[in-house]
Design an enzyme around this catalytic site. Structure first.
Site, PDB file in Angstrom:
ATOM      1  N   SER A  46      -5.468   7.991 -10.187  1.00  0.00           N
ATOM      2  CA  SER A  46      -5.991   8.830  -9.113  1.00  0.00           C
ATOM      3  C   SER A  46      -4.943   9.078  -8.035  1.00  0.00           C
ATOM      4  CB  SER A  46      -7.236   8.164  -8.504  1.00  0.00           C
ATOM      5  OG  SER A  46      -7.692   8.884  -7.383  1.00  0.00           O
ATOM      6  N   GLN A  54      -6.542   6.931   1.883  1.00  0.00           N
ATOM      7  CA  GLN A  54      -6.865   6.095   3.049  1.00  0.00           C
ATOM      8  C   GLN A  54      -5.659   5.224   3.381  1.00  0.00           C
ATOM      9  OE1 GLN A  54     -10.264   3.583   2.550  1.00  0.00           O
ATOM     10  NE2 GLN A  54     -10.201   2.806   4.639  1.00  0.00           N
ATOM     11  N   GLU A  79      -4.676  -4.140  -0.102  1.00  0.00           N
ATOM     12  CA  GLU A  79      -3.794  -4.673  -1.155  1.00  0.00           C
ATOM     13  C   GLU A  79      -4.023  -3.970  -2.490  1.00  0.00           C
ATOM     14  OE1 GLU A  79      -2.269  -8.859  -3.108  1.00  0.00           O
ATOM     15  OE2 GLU A  79      -3.290  -8.837  -1.186  1.00  0.00           O
ATOM     16  N   ARG A  80      -5.278  -3.625  -2.780  1.00  0.00           N
ATOM     17  CA  ARG A  80      -5.561  -2.938  -4.042  1.00  0.00           C
ATOM     18  C   ARG A  80      -4.856  -1.577  -4.079  1.00  0.00           C
ATOM     19  NH1 ARG A  80      -9.930   0.347  -5.663  1.00  0.00           N
ATOM     20  NH2 ARG A  80     -10.303   0.311  -7.914  1.00  0.00           N
ATOM     21  N   ASN A 114     -12.661  -5.916   3.298  1.00  0.00           N
ATOM     22  CA  ASN A 114     -13.129  -6.110   1.921  1.00  0.00           C
ATOM     23  C   ASN A 114     -14.651  -6.103   1.847  1.00  0.00           C
ATOM     24  OD1 ASN A 114     -10.906  -6.605  -0.128  1.00  0.00           O
ATOM     25  ND2 ASN A 114     -10.216  -7.926   1.533  1.00  0.00           N
TER      26      ASN A 114
END
Length: 323
Positions: A46, A54, A79-80, A114
């Site tokens: 993506s 973001q 982090e992801r 999170n």
């Protein structure tokens, strides 16, 4: 962010900067422990197509080295997205820079971010709350206020850490839901029953409501047994057999007669139970030979004790063995 007198406390927060991915260090207080590879690959695809929508949130530090000043960025949230950006081979990512207010604030922000994105599994969430308590001496109600939850929510989450390691792994892997932990925690003082119910939830695919019914039934049975001091020997034998065989054992007595019910949840567990029941190191060679003959009958012959009746879907995975 503005203080009460209207002064900008974090002027850099109003702007987005582009920072090289290799200059951003992971968050040392990151509460999230597992990142699914397949999900990261999907996000990377993506990002290749649409970019990072973001911005990440980082802190900026200047470090003096012999050659001069080096600027470092430590990740607070995202982090992801950072990992997926590296998989997508991006050289730069958009970030918002916050002033470094210390480890406590970094941990709080990472947990809140999170939680808002529902990125933490129940076990990661509980461990993050515990770290806030252990490292910064926060009370349950203080954590609740910071993340917009109730004090009971924090307390119930922390109780998960009291479950056995096997059950915690199942929760982390998604074998059971967070809702299933409630009936399991009801059996904390009966570890063998707790593990047995955990296996039943997995193999029989028991719902949360059904697991709660079973747990309450066990708790009521425990209370009933306490009222019958005359049957203490039977309860003692149940506990000893449960410890020996590693599964739930129930003794039903009618006068001087009765039945012993032994739970198992797979053919492998049944065979392991039979092995335990016929083991005796003190047997002589003739008895050992008889044991081997029994094993041959049990394992080598295509005999299925359940072939006489077609088991229903639930019983295909978990049967009750009675002797």
């Amino acid at each position: 962010m503005k203080t009460s007198n209207g002064v900008n406390k974090f002027p850099r927060q109003q702007s987005i900067f582009w920072i090289e991915t290799d200059k951003i260090k992971p968050n040392s207080t990151q509460p999230r422990e597992s990142f699914k590879e397949e999900s990261l690959r999907g996000l990377a695809d993506s990002i290749r197509q649409y970019g990072v929508l973001q911005p990440l949130v980082v802190t900026r530090r200047e470090i003096e080295v012999p050659s001069g000043t080096v600027v470092e960025y430590e990740l607070i949230a995202g982090e992801r997205r950072l990992r997926a950006s590296k998989m997508a081979e991006l050289n730069q990512v958009p970030v918002i820079i916050r002033e470094d207010e210390g480890e406590k604030v970094r941990l709080e922000l990472a947990i809140i971010e999170n939680l808002q994105r529902e990125d933490l599994n129940p076990l990661e969430k509980a461990r993050a709350f515990k770290k806030l308590i252990d490292s910064f001496n926060l009370k349950h109600h203080e954590i609740a206020t910071k993340i917009g939850k109730s004090r009971e929510y924090i307390s119930n989450s922390l109780r998960i850490l009291g479950l056995p390691e096997e059950i915690q792994r199942g929760l982390s892997d998604g074998a059971i839901s967070e809702g299933h932990t409630r009936p399991l925690l009801m059996l904390s003082d009966r570890p063998q029953e707790q593990i047995t119910l955990y296996k039943e939830i997995i193999y029989k695919k028991i719902s949360v409501r059904e697991a709660e019914r079973i747990s309450r039934s066990i708790a009521k049975e425990k209370a009933r047994k306490k009222n019958f001091a005359s049957d203490q020997e039977t309860r003692f034998l149940e506990e000893k057999l449960s410890e020996k065989l590693g599964t739930r054992v129930q003794i039903e007595k009618t006068g001087s007669k009765g039945k012993i019910h032994i739970d198992f949840f797979s053919e492998e567990e049944l065979r392991a139970l039979l092995d335990k029941m016929i083991e005796d190191d003190s047997q002589d060679s003739d008895e050992i030979s008889e044991k081997d003959d029994l094993r041959n009958i049990l394992y080598d012959e295509p005999i299925n004790p359940f072939e006489s009746e077609e088991p229903d879907d639930e019983d295909k995975l978990a049967q009750n063995f009675t002797i």
